[in-house]
Enzyme design. Structure first.
Site, PDB file in Angstrom:
ATOM      1  N   MET A  30       0.914  -1.258  -0.140  1.00  0.00           N
ATOM      2  CA  MET A  30      -0.076  -0.054  -0.026  1.00  0.00           C
ATOM      3  C   MET A  30       1.018   1.241  -0.157  1.00  0.00           C
ATOM      4  O   MET A  30       0.292   2.271   0.119  1.00  0.00           O
ATOM      5  CB  MET A  30      -0.941  -0.033   1.485  1.00  0.00           C
ATOM      6  CG  MET A  30      -1.767  -1.258   1.141  1.00  0.00           C
ATOM      7  SD  MET A  30      -3.523  -1.050   2.284  1.00  0.00           S
ATOM      8  CE  MET A  30      -2.534  -0.791   3.608  1.00  0.00           C
ATOM      9  N   LEU A  33       6.637   3.389   1.573  1.00  0.00           N
ATOM     10  CA  LEU A  33       7.751   2.229   1.727  1.00  0.00           C
ATOM     11  C   LEU A  33       8.661   2.524   2.863  1.00  0.00           C
ATOM     12  O   LEU A  33       9.161   3.496   3.122  1.00  0.00           O
ATOM     13  CB  LEU A  33       8.597   1.926   0.426  1.00  0.00           C
ATOM     14  CG  LEU A  33       7.730   1.689  -0.990  1.00  0.00           C
ATOM     15  CD1 LEU A  33       8.673   1.458  -1.883  1.00  0.00           C
ATOM     16  CD2 LEU A  33       6.794   0.463  -0.479  1.00  0.00           C
ATOM     17  N   HIS A  34       9.054   1.215   3.575  1.00  0.00           N
ATOM     18  CA  HIS A  34       9.963   1.406   4.734  1.00  0.00           C
ATOM     19  C   HIS A  34      10.802   0.030   4.281  1.00  0.00           C
ATOM     20  O   HIS A  34      10.624  -0.629   3.551  1.00  0.00           O
ATOM     21  CB  HIS A  34       9.258   1.380   6.018  1.00  0.00           C
ATOM     22  CG  HIS A  34       8.378   0.253   6.294  1.00  0.00           C
ATOM     23  ND1 HIS A  34       8.550  -1.289   6.362  1.00  0.00           N
ATOM     24  CD2 HIS A  34       7.105   0.168   6.352  1.00  0.00           C
ATOM     25  CE1 HIS A  34       7.440  -1.929   6.306  1.00  0.00           C
ATOM     26  NE2 HIS A  34       6.422  -1.111   6.437  1.00  0.00           N
ATOM     27  N   HIS A  37       9.304  -3.321   3.493  1.00  0.00           N
ATOM     28  CA  HIS A  37       8.999  -3.581   2.112  1.00  0.00           C
ATOM     29  C   HIS A  37      10.364  -3.712   1.044  1.00  0.00           C
ATOM     30  O   HIS A  37      10.501  -4.736   0.188  1.00  0.00           O
ATOM     31  CB  HIS A  37       8.160  -2.150   1.425  1.00  0.00           C
ATOM     32  CG  HIS A  37       7.072  -1.902   2.284  1.00  0.00           C
ATOM     33  ND1 HIS A  37       6.672  -0.592   2.780  1.00  0.00           N
ATOM     34  CD2 HIS A  37       5.785  -2.637   2.373  1.00  0.00           C
ATOM     35  CE1 HIS A  37       5.514  -0.633   3.292  1.00  0.00           C
ATOM     36  NE2 HIS A  37       4.882  -1.746   2.964  1.00  0.00           N
ATOM     37  N   GLY A 147       5.215 -10.321   3.812  1.00  0.00           N
ATOM     38  CA  GLY A 147       5.822 -10.206   5.135  1.00  0.00           C
ATOM     39  C   GLY A 147       5.113 -11.130   5.876  1.00  0.00           C
ATOM     40  O   GLY A 147       3.860 -11.134   5.880  1.00  0.00           O
ATOM     41  N   LYS A 149       4.794 -10.245   8.784  1.00  0.00           N
ATOM     42  CA  LYS A 149       4.327  -9.133   9.671  1.00  0.00           C
ATOM     43  C   LYS A 149       2.782  -9.306   9.584  1.00  0.00           C
ATOM     44  O   LYS A 149       2.006  -9.179  10.734  1.00  0.00           O
ATOM     45  CB  LYS A 149       4.679  -7.725   9.112  1.00  0.00           C
ATOM     46  CG  LYS A 149       3.792  -6.704   9.744  1.00  0.00           C
ATOM     47  CD  LYS A 149       4.418  -5.839  10.726  1.00  0.00           C
ATOM     48  CE  LYS A 149       3.584  -4.903  11.394  1.00  0.00           C
ATOM     49  NZ  LYS A 149       2.993  -4.166  10.290  1.00  0.00           N
ATOM     50  N   MET A 184       8.398  -2.753  11.673  1.00  0.00           N
ATOM     51  CA  MET A 184       8.298  -1.343  10.644  1.00  0.00           C
ATOM     52  C   MET A 184       6.852  -1.662  10.324  1.00  0.00           C
ATOM     53  O   MET A 184       6.574  -2.639   9.928  1.00  0.00           O
ATOM     54  CB  MET A 184       9.331  -1.482   9.757  1.00  0.00           C
ATOM     55  CG  MET A 184      10.707  -1.371  10.247  1.00  0.00           C
ATOM     56  SD  MET A 184      11.917  -0.652   9.021  1.00  0.00           S
ATOM     57  CE  MET A 184      13.220  -0.356   9.987  1.00  0.00           C
ATOM     58  N   SER A 186       4.168   1.137   7.866  1.00  0.00           N
ATOM     59  CA  SER A 186       3.822   2.483   7.509  1.00  0.00           C
ATOM     60  C   SER A 186       2.800   3.440   8.563  1.00  0.00           C
ATOM     61  O   SER A 186       3.112   4.723   8.459  1.00  0.00           O
ATOM     62  CB  SER A 186       2.953   2.468   6.181  1.00  0.00           C
ATOM     63  OG  SER A 186       3.464   1.593   5.439  1.00  0.00           O
TER      64      SER A 186
HETATM   65  P1  AMP Z   1       1.555  -3.068   3.445  1.00  0.00           P
HETATM   66  O1  AMP Z   1       2.116  -1.731   2.483  1.00  0.00           O
HETATM   67  O2  AMP Z   1       1.515  -2.733   5.016  1.00  0.00           O
HETATM   68  O3  AMP Z   1       0.335  -3.443   2.914  1.00  0.00           O
HETATM   69  O4  AMP Z   1       2.617  -4.186   3.336  1.00  0.00           O
HETATM   70  C1  AMP Z   1       2.656  -4.672   1.943  1.00  0.00           C
HETATM   71  C2  AMP Z   1       3.694  -5.932   2.281  1.00  0.00           C
HETATM   72  O5  AMP Z   1       4.868  -5.525   3.274  1.00  0.00           O
HETATM   73  C3  AMP Z   1       2.924  -7.019   3.086  1.00  0.00           C
HETATM   74  O6  AMP Z   1       3.399  -8.214   2.510  1.00  0.00           O
HETATM   75  C4  AMP Z   1       3.617  -6.971   4.576  1.00  0.00           C
HETATM   76  O7  AMP Z   1       3.496  -8.217   5.314  1.00  0.00           O
HETATM   77  C5  AMP Z   1       4.857  -6.489   4.246  1.00  0.00           C
HETATM   78  N1  AMP Z   1       5.360  -5.843   5.515  1.00  0.00           N
HETATM   79  C6  AMP Z   1       4.882  -4.678   5.901  1.00  0.00           C
HETATM   80  N2  AMP Z   1       5.852  -4.533   7.058  1.00  0.00           N
HETATM   81  C7  AMP Z   1       6.651  -5.288   7.100  1.00  0.00           C
HETATM   82  C8  AMP Z   1       7.846  -5.617   8.004  1.00  0.00           C
HETATM   83  N3  AMP Z   1       8.106  -4.767   9.331  1.00  0.00           N
HETATM   84  N4  AMP Z   1       8.895  -6.566   7.681  1.00  0.00           N
HETATM   85  C9  AMP Z   1       8.621  -7.296   6.822  1.00  0.00           C
HETATM   86  N5  AMP Z   1       7.620  -7.215   5.864  1.00  0.00           N
HETATM   87  C10 AMP Z   1       6.747  -6.317   6.012  1.00  0.00           C
END
Ligand code: AMP
Length: 284
Positions: A30, A33-34, A37, A147, A149, A184, A186
C-alpha cells in the site's frame, strides 16, 4: 523503471515478459515504503527477471471508521526507493481502474479468516483476497513476496492461491524491525514520540512470552493474562487481541507447542499496530 497506471498496459507488459521466458516477481504494497518493504523487494530482485511493485491503498479492505483516507502516501519518495531497490515496474492503479462502475465480484476465504483480524475487521480479508487475486491476474507473477508481519494475511493468501489454482509461489519473509524491536509499519508515522515508546510493548510482549515458555510455562491463558496486564499498564494502549494460535489453522490453542504463534493487535492511541512471533525456538 516504468510507472504504469493502467490495468491493460500492465497486463500487456506481463504477457510479453512471460512470452520472452522471463520470471516475474511481485511485491504488492500500500506504499509509504519502509525497510520491511525493501527487504521484500530485495528478495524479489533475486528471484525474478522482472520485478514489479504495486502501490495501491485498497478501499475494499478498509472498514468504516478505519484510516483509508488518512493512510500515509508519498509517491515521490516511494518511486525513489523503488528505483534504488531495482524495481522494473511500479503498478499504481487508481481505485476506479481496479473497481470500475458495475464491479461486482469478491473473494471470500472461509475458516482461516474467522479469528484474529478477520473477526475484529469484518470484510477486511474479503477486500484483501479480492485485490490480491486481481493483482495476480494483472501482474501474472510466478513469485509473489509478502511479509510475515501480516501473518494471517499470508496464511489466507496461501489458502486462496491453493484453492483457486493460481499458479504463483507465495513467499513469506521475516518481520523487519527497528533497532529497538518495533516492527516496521507505514502506520508508525502516526505515533507521537510518547506513543512510539509505548508501542514497544508489542515486541516486548513477544519477548516476554518466549521467556515464559522457555521457563516452562505452556498454559496459553496464563501467558495471555500476564501479557494483557503488562499491556494495560500503558496509558495509551487498548488491546484488540492477544492470542496464541496454531500457525496453520490459526485456531486458538490451550497449550503452547512447536506450532504456536503469538499474535497481537493493540491500539496505541488511534493507531492499530500488529505483531507476531513463534513461541518455541526451533532448531533445524
Ligand atoms: P503494506 O504496505 O503494509 O500492505 O505491506 C505490504 C507488504 O509488506 C505485506 O506483505 C506486509 O506483510 C509486508 N510488510 C509490512 N511491514 C513489514 C515488516 N516490518 N517486515 C517485513 N514485511 C513487512
Amino acid at each position: 523503471m516504468d510507472i504504469i497506471r493502467s490495468v491493460s498496459e500492465m497486463q500487456q507488459r506481463a504477457t510479453s515478459a512471460r512470452v520472452a521466458g522471463k520470471i516475474i516477481s511481485f511485491v504488492p504494497t500500500m506504499g509509504f515504503l519502509h525497510q520491511g518493504h525493501l527487504s521484500l523487494l530485495e528478495a524479489g530482485r533475486k528471484r525474478g527477471d522482472l520485478l514489479v511493485l504495486s502501490i495501491f491503498v485498497n478501499p475494499t479492505q478498509f472498514g468504516q471508521g478505519e484510516d483509508f483516507e488518512d493512510y500515509p502516501r508519498d509517491l515521490q519518495q516511494d518511486s525513489q526507493l523503488a528505483q534504488e531497490a531495482g524495481v522494473d515496474i511500479i503498478f499504481i492503479p487508481e481505485a476506479a481502474e481496479m473497481y470500475p462502475t458495475g464491479y461486482a465480484t469478491y473473494i471470500d476465504v472461509e475458516g482461516i479468516t474467522d479469528n484474529l483480524c478477520g473477526s475484529s475487521r469484518p470484510g477486511h480479508f474479503r477486500g484483501v483476497c479480492t485485490v490480491v487475486s486481481k493483482l495476480f491476474n494483472i501482474v501474472q507473477p510466478q513469485v509473489a513476496i509478502f511479509g510475515n508481519k501480516d501473518f494471517q494475511q499470508l496464511a489466507v493468501i496461501k489458502r486462496m492461491t491453493l484453492d483457486m489454482n493460481i499458479q504463483v509461489e507465495v513467499l513469506g519473509l521475516p518481520i523487519f524491525r527497528e533497532s529497538d524491536g518495533l516492527a516496521m509499519s507505514s502506520r508508525n508515522v502516526y505515533l507521537t514520540p510518547e506513543q512510539r515508546s509505548q508501542a514497544l510493548v508489542l515486541s516486548q510482549s513477544l519477548a516476554r512470552a518466549k521467556q515464559l515458555v522457555s521457563a516452562g510455562k505452556t498454559d496459553c491463558a496464563a501467558i495471555i493474562s500476564q501479557l494483557t496486564n503488562d499491556i494495560n499498564k500503558k496509558p495509551d494502549a487498548r488491546i484488540d487481541y492477544v492470542q496464541i494460535c496454531h500457525q496453520k489453522t490459526l485456531a486458538d490453542q490451550d497449550d503452547v507447542d512447536v506450532d504456536s504463534v503469538l499474535l497481537l493487535a493493540v491500539y496505541i492511541g488511534k493507531t492499530r499496530l500488529i505483531d507476531n512471533g513463534f513461541l518455541v525456538i526451533k532448531h533445524d
